[in-house]
Write a protein that holds these residues in place. Structure first.
Motif, PDB file in Angstrom:
ATOM      1  N   ASP A  78      -8.471 -25.631  49.995  1.00 45.04           N
ATOM      2  CA  ASP A  78      -6.289 -26.430  49.494  1.00 45.04           C
ATOM      3  C   ASP A  78      -5.845 -25.134  50.077  1.00 45.04           C
ATOM      4  OD1 ASP A  78      -3.941 -27.831  50.402  1.00 45.04           O
ATOM      5  OD2 ASP A  78      -4.318 -28.926  48.711  1.00 45.04           O
ATOM      6  N   LYS A  79      -5.198 -24.586  51.479  1.00 45.44           N
ATOM      7  CA  LYS A  79      -4.233 -23.719  51.251  1.00 45.44           C
ATOM      8  C   LYS A  79      -3.007 -23.902  50.669  1.00 45.44           C
ATOM      9  CE  LYS A  79      -4.257 -21.351  54.808  1.00 45.44           C
ATOM     10  NZ  LYS A  79      -4.695 -21.163  57.059  1.00 45.44           N
ATOM     11  N   GLN A  80      -2.069 -24.864  50.494  1.00 50.13           N
ATOM     12  CA  GLN A  80      -0.782 -25.152  50.513  1.00 50.13           C
ATOM     13  C   GLN A  80      -0.338 -23.811  49.345  1.00 50.13           C
ATOM     14  OE1 GLN A  80      -0.318 -29.584  48.659  1.00 50.13           O
ATOM     15  NE2 GLN A  80       2.422 -29.317  48.372  1.00 50.13           N
ATOM     16  N   ALA A  81      -0.842 -23.709  48.130  1.00 51.08           N
ATOM     17  CA  ALA A  81      -0.271 -22.615  48.156  1.00 51.08           C
ATOM     18  C   ALA A  81      -0.491 -21.753  48.012  1.00 51.08           C
ATOM     19  CB  ALA A  81      -1.353 -23.356  46.256  1.00 51.08           C
ATOM     20  N   VAL A  82      -1.184 -21.088  48.915  1.00 51.22           N
ATOM     21  CA  VAL A  82      -0.930 -19.781  49.478  1.00 51.22           C
ATOM     22  C   VAL A  82      -0.124 -19.556  50.717  1.00 51.22           C
ATOM     23  CG1 VAL A  82      -3.400 -19.024  48.150  1.00 51.22           C
ATOM     24  CG2 VAL A  82      -3.580 -20.001  50.433  1.00 51.22           C
ATOM     25  N   ASN A 133     -16.575 -20.260  47.636  1.00 50.84           N
ATOM     26  CA  ASN A 133     -15.788 -21.576  47.743  1.00 50.84           C
ATOM     27  C   ASN A 133     -14.400 -20.856  46.541  1.00 50.84           C
ATOM     28  OD1 ASN A 133     -17.095 -21.101  45.296  1.00 50.84           O
ATOM     29  ND2 ASN A 133     -18.384 -22.281  45.905  1.00 50.84           N
ATOM     30  N   HIS A 134     -14.000 -21.780  45.243  1.00 55.26           N
ATOM     31  CA  HIS A 134     -12.889 -20.873  44.420  1.00 55.26           C
ATOM     32  C   HIS A 134     -13.571 -19.844  43.666  1.00 55.26           C
ATOM     33  CE1 HIS A 134      -9.038 -21.946  42.307  1.00 55.26           C
ATOM     34  NE2 HIS A 134      -9.580 -22.298  41.523  1.00 55.26           N
ATOM     35  N   PHE A 135     -14.813 -20.561  43.815  1.00 51.03           N
ATOM     36  CA  PHE A 135     -15.155 -20.073  41.998  1.00 51.03           C
ATOM     37  C   PHE A 135     -16.277 -18.206  42.475  1.00 51.03           C
ATOM     38  CE2 PHE A 135     -15.041 -24.074  40.815  1.00 51.03           C
ATOM     39  CZ  PHE A 135     -14.562 -23.470  39.751  1.00 51.03           C
ATOM     40  N   SER A 136     -16.356 -18.253  44.281  1.00 54.94           N
ATOM     41  CA  SER A 136     -17.099 -16.830  44.401  1.00 54.94           C
ATOM     42  C   SER A 136     -15.886 -16.203  45.178  1.00 54.94           C
ATOM     43  CB  SER A 136     -18.707 -17.141  45.103  1.00 54.94           C
ATOM     44  OG  SER A 136     -17.569 -18.316  46.491  1.00 54.94           O
ATOM     45  N   VAL A 137     -15.027 -16.647  45.546  1.00 55.53           N
ATOM     46  CA  VAL A 137     -13.995 -15.794  46.239  1.00 55.53           C
ATOM     47  C   VAL A 137     -14.028 -14.098  45.392  1.00 55.53           C
ATOM     48  CG1 VAL A 137     -11.899 -17.084  45.429  1.00 55.53           C
ATOM     49  CG2 VAL A 137     -11.849 -15.553  47.636  1.00 55.53           C
ATOM     50  N   PRO A 138     -13.178 -14.120  44.025  1.00 51.58           N
ATOM     51  CA  PRO A 138     -13.071 -13.533  43.415  1.00 51.58           C
ATOM     52  C   PRO A 138     -13.709 -12.655  43.743  1.00 51.58           C
ATOM     53  CG  PRO A 138     -13.118 -15.112  41.682  1.00 51.58           C
ATOM     54  CD  PRO A 138     -13.567 -15.979  43.600  1.00 51.58           C
ATOM     55  N   TYR A 139     -14.772 -11.786  43.738  1.00 54.97           N
ATOM     56  CA  TYR A 139     -15.774 -10.738  43.703  1.00 54.97           C
ATOM     57  C   TYR A 139     -15.134  -9.918  44.923  1.00 54.97           C
ATOM     58  CZ  TYR A 139     -19.625  -7.738  43.096  1.00 54.97           C
ATOM     59  OH  TYR A 139     -20.231  -6.365  43.844  1.00 54.97           O
ATOM     60  N   LYS A 140     -15.193 -11.124  46.286  1.00 62.16           N
ATOM     61  CA  LYS A 140     -14.472  -9.678  47.454  1.00 62.16           C
ATOM     62  C   LYS A 140     -13.189 -10.019  46.862  1.00 62.16           C
ATOM     63  CE  LYS A 140     -18.090 -12.108  50.590  1.00 62.16           C
ATOM     64  NZ  LYS A 140     -18.277 -12.640  52.006  1.00 62.16           N
ATOM     65  N   SER A 141     -12.471 -10.359  46.670  1.00 59.46           N
ATOM     66  CA  SER A 141     -11.161 -10.632  46.869  1.00 59.46           C
ATOM     67  C   SER A 141     -10.504  -8.993  45.795  1.00 59.46           C
ATOM     68  CB  SER A 141     -10.430 -11.503  46.271  1.00 59.46           C
ATOM     69  OG  SER A 141     -10.446 -13.208  46.716  1.00 59.46           O
TER      70      SER A 141
END
Length: 384
Positions: free
Chosen positions: A219-223, A249-257
């Motif tokens: 869900d992109k509403q917040a960003v 997904n929500h839990f895999s995205v931190p690494y690339k981010s």
């Protein structure tokens, strides 16, 4: 005959075991690099509890006199290991994409309490947590570690809500932020945080900040709300970037981010000095770091390791005068390091300047009596 065969077989087995063992030992001569990690317990008056803190310092921290920016990790238990390895890799002298930095990870105790601002209650856990970081943790880190006045905040999910709240209420605390799939909407308290963030952006037109925002396949509403506010109200001094990772997904995205966020913050850091065999002049490196100092708002000098490696690169390509200049400048920047004099001695030795080589090796040993290499070089030079 059979006994002889048996004895022969035993001998072959023993010999094989010895050879195999020696080979195994030979393959493990190189030791595993130290992790450069510590932990400590700090009592917080703001939260009224003890908090465990994890620290990662650059590989050469204990042998240099350099100072470093600090990266603060929320949800420290989840992000500490991979972020520490990533920072060391990206800041290595050959990669050289970001600054070397100290990493401070804050493991959770009560995550919801600490990250969620509550405006209709006397007990605001996020406000207490912010006071813990600003008034207790940061001063402790600055006092006990060699820090520069540049702090980066990493904040994932609900931590992103706290990160926005911290930016609003302590504008000078973090000079850069990485907000990963931030959970910014859903109730009146979160809505109020975002309302106040818009006001914060409007009022603080002189702040120079860097913000990286990411979202996974969710869900992109917040960003969308956050990026809309940044587009509408952020001044030119706010450098920000937004990236979607549709394959995460929500839990895999931190690494690339984290990788892309750090690269964005330090997008002008890299220099191609290590990738060619041409003569590299110290004045060009000095000019590069002057530009970085202007960009980041504090005086940035190249690290001891960076200058040393450039000096050795020039030695390898037979640019002796340029190498000597790098080592001379390293001595000016780090006069209390034994290693800079040791390197200077080696350059003079290669250039045939025996007395200067001995002089610098002796200075190195005076600082570090355990410098056996310097002692051996002096013996060699005096016996020639």
């Amino acid at each position: 005959m059979r006994k002889q065969i048996e004895r022969f077989s035993v001998c072959i087995c023993v010999l094989f075991f010895i050879l195999f063992s020696e080979n195994a030992v030979a393959q493990t001569i190189d030791s595993i690099p130290p992790a450069n990690q510590q932990q400590f317990l700090i009592h917080s008056k703001a939260i009224n509890e003890d908090r465990t803190i994890w620290i990662h310092t650059p590989p050469e921290y204990n042998t240099s006199t350099d100072t470093y920016p600090v990266l603060y990790l929320l949800d420290g238990g989840s992000h500490f290991k991979y972020v520490s390895e990533m920072v060391d890799f990206l800041s290595d002298f050959e990669t050289n994409f970001i600054s070397k930095m100290i990493i401070v990870a804050i493991p959770n105790t009560e995550r919801g309490r600490d990250f969620t601002p509550i405006f209709d209650s006397k007990e605001n856990g996020a406000d207490n947590f912010l006071h813990f970081i600003k008034d207790e943790l940061v001063p402790y880190i600055d006092k006990n570690y060699r820090t520069q006045p540049y702090r980066i905040l990493e904040a994932h999910s609900l931590g992103g809500l706290f990160g926005i709240y911290a930016n609003e209420n302590a504008p000078e605390l973090f000079q850069a932020s990485i907000f990963i799939s931030p959970a910014l909407t859903g109730d009146k308290n979160r809505d109020k945080v975002m309302e106040e963030y818009a006001l914060y952006l409007k009022k603080n037109k002189q702040l120079s900040r860097k913000i990286f925002v990411s979202i996974a396949n969710e869900d992109k509403q917040a960003v969308d709300l956050l990026t809309k506010q940044l587009k509408m109200f952020a001044s030119k001094s706010f450098q920000w970037n937004y990236k979607e990772y549709k394959e995460e997904n929500h839990f895999s995205v931190p690494y690339k981010s984290m990788y892309d966020g750090l690269r964005f913050i330090y997008k002008n850091w890299h220099t191609e000095a290590f990738l060619n065999s041409n003569k590299i002049l110290y004045k060009d490196i000095e000019e590069h770091f002057k530009k970085l100092s202007n960009e980041f708002g504090y005086n940035i000098n190249p690290t001891e390791d960076f200058i040393n490696q450039l000096g050795y690169q020039q030695l390898r390509f037979k640019h002796i005068d340029e190498a000597i200049e790098f080592f001379k400048q390293n001595i000016k920047l780090h006069p209390n390091s034994f290693n800079v004099y040791d390197s200077m001695g080696e350059a003079y030795m290669i250039n045939g300047q025996k007395s200067l080589a001995i002089e610098n090796y002796e200075k190195s040993i005076a600082i570090n009596r355990q410098n056996e290499n310097g002692k051996e070089m002096i013996k060699k030079l005096k016996n020639e």
